[in-house]
Design a protein around this motif. Structure first.
Motif, short mmCIF file in Angstrom:
data_model
loop_
_atom_site.label_atom_id
_atom_site.label_comp_id
_atom_site.label_asym_id
_atom_site.label_seq_id
_atom_site.Cartn_x
_atom_site.Cartn_y
_atom_site.Cartn_z
N GLY A 1 -5.70 -0.93 -6.65
CA GLY A 1 -6.99 -0.47 -6.14
C GLY A 1 -6.82 0.87 -5.47
O GLY A 1 -5.72 1.41 -5.37
N THR A 2 -7.92 1.42 -4.97
CA THR A 2 -7.87 2.71 -4.29
C THR A 2 -8.15 2.54 -2.81
O THR A 2 -8.76 1.57 -2.38
CB THR A 2 -8.90 3.69 -4.89
N TRP B 1 0.32 5.26 0.78
CA TRP B 1 -0.49 6.41 1.21
C TRP B 1 0.12 7.71 0.71
O TRP B 1 1.31 7.96 0.91
CB TRP B 1 -0.56 6.47 2.74
N GLY C 1 -11.08 -2.72 -4.49
CA GLY C 1 -10.26 -3.27 -5.54
C GLY C 1 -10.96 -4.38 -6.30
O GLY C 1 -12.17 -4.57 -6.18
N THR D 1 -5.25 9.40 1.04
CA THR D 1 -5.67 8.55 -0.07
C THR D 1 -4.45 7.78 -0.57
O THR D 1 -3.31 8.13 -0.27
CB THR D 1 -6.27 9.37 -1.23
N TYR E 1 0.83 -1.19 0.00
CA TYR E 1 0.00 0.00 0.00
C TYR E 1 0.87 1.25 0.00
O TYR E 1 1.98 1.26 0.52
CB TYR E 1 -0.95 -0.01 1.20
N ASN F 1 -6.10 -6.75 -7.19
CA ASN F 1 -5.45 -5.72 -7.98
C ASN F 1 -4.11 -6.20 -8.51
O ASN F 1 -3.85 -7.40 -8.54
CB ASN F 1 -5.29 -4.43 -7.17
N ARG G 1 -8.70 5.06 1.04
CA ARG G 1 -8.82 6.36 1.72
C ARG G 1 -9.03 6.08 3.19
O ARG G 1 -9.38 4.98 3.58
CB ARG G 1 -9.98 7.17 1.15
N ILE H 1 -3.08 3.99 -3.05
CA ILE H 1 -3.30 2.83 -3.91
C ILE H 1 -2.76 1.59 -3.22
O ILE H 1 -1.92 1.67 -2.32
CB ILE H 1 -2.63 3.03 -5.29
N TRP H 2 -3.25 0.41 -3.68
CA TRP H 2 -2.83 -0.84 -3.04
C TRP H 2 -3.03 -2.03 -3.96
O TRP H 2 -3.77 -1.97 -4.92
CB TRP H 2 -3.61 -1.05 -1.75
#
Length: 115
Positions: free
Chosen positions: A97-98, A33, A83, A106, A31, A91, A100, A108-109
């Motif tokens: 994926g996104t 951030w 995701g 926010t 992940y 993903n 938050r 991605i991961w």
């Protein structure tokens, strides 16, 4: 730790869909951030749609078709991951994926299934 800042967590798109009931297991989640660079954590997802990460944060998950949603929390701050299920996990590095959290971060991961 999949949540950032409480005061201050591979397949291609053409991959075949995973079989129903294959989500529970142990994952290596990567992940990023706020574009701070990828970190990784071990996440366990159980059959009862709960789980935990390596620091003991609670995980709740659900799936609808090919979509996976995870909520990770330490009791005060929660992070939300969305995701796509793949045969390798969730993903991919090329199609992350996104995510938050309640603090406004926010990112991605992606995750690969280990067992």
């Amino acid at each position: 730790v999949l949540i950032v800042g409480a005061a201050a967590g591979v397949a291609t798109a053409a991959s075949a869909a995973p079989a129903a009931g294959t989500v529970p297991g142990v994952y290596r989640m990567h992940y990023d951030w706020n574009n701070g660079g990828y970190q990784a954590d071990r996440v366990v997802l159980k059959r009862d749609h709960t789980g935990y990460d390596s620091s003991g944060e609670s995980v709740f998950w659900g799936e609808t078709g090919q979509e996976i949603d995870l909520t990770v929390g330490d009791g005060s701050v929660f992070a939300y991951f969305t995701g796509t299920l793949t045969t390798a996990g969730f993903n991919s590095p090329r199609q992350p994926g996104t995510m938050r959290n309640d603090n406004g971060a926010t990112g991605i991961w992606y995750a690969t299934k280990k067992s």
